[in-house]
Design a protein around this motif. Structure first.
Motif, PDB file in Angstrom:
ATOM      1  N   ASP A 153       0.857  -1.191   0.000  1.00 37.35           N
ATOM      2  CA  ASP A 153       0.000   0.000   0.000  1.00 37.35           C
ATOM      3  C   ASP A 153       0.891   1.237   0.000  1.00 37.35           C
ATOM      4  OD1 ASP A 153       0.671   0.767   2.764  1.00 37.35           O
ATOM      5  OD2 ASP A 153      -0.661  -0.840   3.404  1.00 37.35           O
ATOM      6  N   LEU A 154       0.270   2.405  -0.148  1.00 38.17           N
ATOM      7  CA  LEU A 154       1.031   3.641  -0.279  1.00 38.17           C
ATOM      8  C   LEU A 154       1.806   3.963   0.994  1.00 38.17           C
ATOM      9  CD1 LEU A 154       1.786   6.080  -2.023  1.00 38.17           C
ATOM     10  CD2 LEU A 154      -0.284   7.218  -1.191  1.00 38.17           C
ATOM     11  N   CYS A 155       1.259   3.593   2.148  1.00 43.66           N
ATOM     12  CA  CYS A 155       1.971   3.834   3.408  1.00 43.66           C
ATOM     13  C   CYS A 155       3.286   3.064   3.442  1.00 43.66           C
ATOM     14  CB  CYS A 155       1.079   3.432   4.588  1.00 43.66           C
ATOM     15  SG  CYS A 155       1.825   3.740   6.214  1.00 43.66           S
ATOM     16  N   MET A 158       5.792   4.510   0.902  1.00 44.84           N
ATOM     17  CA  MET A 158       6.470   5.729   1.366  1.00 44.84           C
ATOM     18  C   MET A 158       7.463   5.426   2.485  1.00 44.84           C
ATOM     19  SD  MET A 158       3.680   8.847   1.100  1.00 44.84           S
ATOM     20  CE  MET A 158       2.439   8.111   2.159  1.00 44.84           C
ATOM     21  N   LYS A 195      -6.667   7.444   3.320  1.00 47.80           N
ATOM     22  CA  LYS A 195      -5.370   7.524   3.983  1.00 47.80           C
ATOM     23  C   LYS A 195      -4.426   6.594   3.233  1.00 47.80           C
ATOM     24  CE  LYS A 195      -6.974   4.185   7.458  1.00 47.80           C
ATOM     25  NZ  LYS A 195      -7.205   3.963   8.899  1.00 47.80           N
ATOM     26  N   PRO A 196      -3.120   6.779   3.366  1.00 49.23           N
ATOM     27  CA  PRO A 196      -2.178   5.961   2.581  1.00 49.23           C
ATOM     28  C   PRO A 196      -2.362   4.461   2.774  1.00 49.23           C
ATOM     29  CG  PRO A 196      -1.053   7.858   3.512  1.00 49.23           C
ATOM     30  CD  PRO A 196      -2.431   7.855   4.106  1.00 49.23           C
ATOM     31  N   GLN A 197      -2.768   4.031   3.972  1.00 48.94           N
ATOM     32  CA  GLN A 197      -2.959   2.597   4.220  1.00 48.94           C
ATOM     33  C   GLN A 197      -4.087   2.007   3.385  1.00 48.94           C
ATOM     34  OE1 GLN A 197      -2.628   5.019   6.443  1.00 48.94           O
ATOM     35  NE2 GLN A 197      -1.745   4.317   8.382  1.00 48.94           N
ATOM     36  N   LEU A 207      -2.436   2.070  -8.616  1.00 49.26           N
ATOM     37  CA  LEU A 207      -3.014   2.452  -7.333  1.00 49.26           C
ATOM     38  C   LEU A 207      -4.490   2.098  -7.315  1.00 49.26           C
ATOM     39  CD1 LEU A 207      -2.459   5.643  -5.265  1.00 49.26           C
ATOM     40  CD2 LEU A 207      -4.802   5.054  -5.942  1.00 49.26           C
ATOM     41  N   TYR A 234      -5.996  12.851   8.424  1.00 45.56           N
ATOM     42  CA  TYR A 234      -6.556  13.091   7.090  1.00 45.56           C
ATOM     43  C   TYR A 234      -8.003  13.578   7.168  1.00 45.56           C
ATOM     44  CZ  TYR A 234      -2.423  10.314   6.315  1.00 45.56           C
ATOM     45  OH  TYR A 234      -1.127   9.855   6.361  1.00 45.56           O
ATOM     46  N   ILE A 258      -2.668  13.638   1.356  1.00 45.25           N
ATOM     47  CA  ILE A 258      -1.865  12.555   0.791  1.00 45.25           C
ATOM     48  C   ILE A 258      -0.922  13.089  -0.275  1.00 45.25           C
ATOM     49  CG2 ILE A 258      -2.011  10.449  -0.606  1.00 45.25           C
ATOM     50  CD1 ILE A 258      -4.718   9.912   0.883  1.00 45.25           C
ATOM     51  N   GLU A 261       1.970  14.676   1.463  1.00 51.47           N
ATOM     52  CA  GLU A 261       2.802  13.657   2.108  1.00 51.47           C
ATOM     53  C   GLU A 261       3.675  12.921   1.090  1.00 51.47           C
ATOM     54  OE1 GLU A 261       2.239   9.938   5.274  1.00 51.47           O
ATOM     55  OE2 GLU A 261       0.561  11.239   4.762  1.00 51.47           O
ATOM     56  N   MET A 262       3.136  12.649  -0.078  1.00 56.63           N
ATOM     57  CA  MET A 262       3.936  11.971  -1.107  1.00 56.63           C
ATOM     58  C   MET A 262       5.110  12.837  -1.546  1.00 56.63           C
ATOM     59  SD  MET A 262       1.358   9.862  -3.636  1.00 56.63           S
ATOM     60  CE  MET A 262       0.304  11.233  -4.121  1.00 56.63           C
TER      61      MET A 262
END
Length: 404
Positions: A153-155, A158, A195-197, A207, A234, A258, A261-262
């Motif tokens: 996932d995105l979390c 990152m 959220k990133p998760q 994605l 968020y 998000i 944050e990225m």
């Protein structure tokens, strides 16, 4: 002839009953049908049965089928929550990897409403940037949702690449996020927990929006919704201040957080204490709201002017300097991060922002189920660690792109 006519009458009765049953209760979750344009109506996709009552049974051994618990093999546990456990699994039907979300059922409590909501919404959503629900298995003890398997996932992505992601990769991730959101928003569905998760990333960089347990279909006339949604970091200021009258703009605040944050490599508003602390962090950057900047803010349940320090608004790059390294990034982020909900840019409008102007035009012509990576020359680039690269150049600190 008598038998055929009787069967025909029964079929008509069944169709009438099904039509009536399908329509009941729909006005509580989506717009009344007579107020929705024909091209906007949601059509729930149902699996048609291939059962033929006149076909002779065969004595051949049955193969694994969809909807059966023994059609999937659990490989390893991926995570556990308050009401569900997620496993990596394998389908015995087609051999593909799947994610098995096993929801525990308790007789006295019944099926968790979040599971029912997630399953019912996802059955009708078919898009490349939304996680695909393959199957639903219901037993006395569990309800299992079978999803396509996506490895991270995105979390986690990152965390693996600290210091901010490659600007070109950020652009592709954001484009896909907006593409998925635009799809559900046009169907009057809010995600409510961005959220990133909850943003899955495939090995090719695709994605996918996931975890629709808090999602709601937005009905008209407007209903009120719980303000206990969206992870604190968020969560938009209107919800933090007690507003329950919100729409798709709720999700767009999360998009802005998000996005920042990225690019920056750290959460935009990482509140450490409570809602008061979270709001202070937001107002420190965007300015403490007034009736002039946010009409109606004084009527929100938790807004007390004497509770908040009076801050003036700042340029976003003063808080997150890396926004200044990427063309049009600061301006786009500012359109998402608006305290006044009605000022936030929609997902559909954001896709046309100048920030995306250097992407191939074909991306805007893709069918819903087509990945952005089917377009030539679209691919993820190697991440560059803590350095910031724009068009192959080093950043103002002289960092190179050798760190991977």
């Amino acid at each position: 002839i008598f038998i055929r006519n009787t069967l025909s009458q029964k079929q008509n009765i069944c169709v009438t009953k099904m039509s009536t049953r399908n329509c009941q209760g729909m006005d509580s979750v989506i717009k009344p049908l007579d107020t929705i344009p024909e091209d906007k109506k949601v059509r729930v996709q149902r699996t048609q049965s291939s059962f033929d009552p006149f076909e002779k049974p065969t004595n051949q051994p049955t193969s694994p089928k969809f909807g059966k618990a023994d059609s999937y093999e659990k490989l390893e546990k991926l995570g556990e929550g308050s009401y569900a456990t997620v496993y990596k699994g394998k389908s015995k039907v087609n051999g593909k990897l799947v994610a098995l979300k096993v929801i525990r059922l308790q007789e006295e409590e019944g099926t968790p409403f979040t599971a029912i909501r997630e399953a019912s919404l996802l059955k009708g959503l078919k898009h490349a940037n939304i996680v695909l629900l393959h199957d639903i298995i219901h037993t006395k003890e569990t309800l299992t949702l079978v999803f396509e398997y996506v490895h991270t996932d995105l979390c986690q992505y990152m965390d693996k690449h600290p210091g901010g992601l490659h600007p070109d990769n950020v652009k592709l991730f954001l484009f896909q996020l907006l593409r998925g959101l635009s799809y559900i928003h046009q169907r009057y569905i809010l995600h409510r927990d961005l959220k990133p998760q909850n943003l899955l990333i495939s090995d090719t960089g695709e994605l996918k929006l996931a975890d629709f347990g808090l999602a709601r279909a937005k009905s008209v006339p407007s209903h009120t919704y719980s303000n206990e949604v969206v992870t604190l970091w968020y969560r938009p200021p209107d919800v933090l201040l007690g507003s329950t009258d919100y729409s798709t703009c709720l999700d767009m605040w999360g998009v802005g957080c998000i996005f920042v944050e990225m690019i920056q490599g750290v959460a935009a508003f990482p509140g450490m204490k409570d809602i008061q602390d979270q709001l202070e962090r937001i107002f420190l950057v965007l300015g403490t709201p007034t009736e002039d900047t946010w009409p109606g803010v004084h009527s929100l349940p938790h807004f007390k002017p004497d509770r908040f320090t009076q801050y003036s608004s700042k340029k976003l790059r003063q808080a997150w300097n890396k926004l200044g390294y990427v063309n049009h990034a600061e301006e786009l982020a500012s359109k998402f991060l608006q305290c006044f909900p009605k000022n936030r840019l929609s997902a559909q409008a954001a896709l046309s922002h100048e920030y995306f102007s250097d992407l191939p035009p074909r991306l805007w012509e893709l069918p819903d189920m087509s990945s952005v990576f089917t377009v030539p020359n679209i691919k993820l680039l190697p991440e560059t660690g803590d350095s910031v690269r724009v068009c192959g150049k080093t950043n103002s600190k002289g960092l190179t792109n050798s760190k991977h």
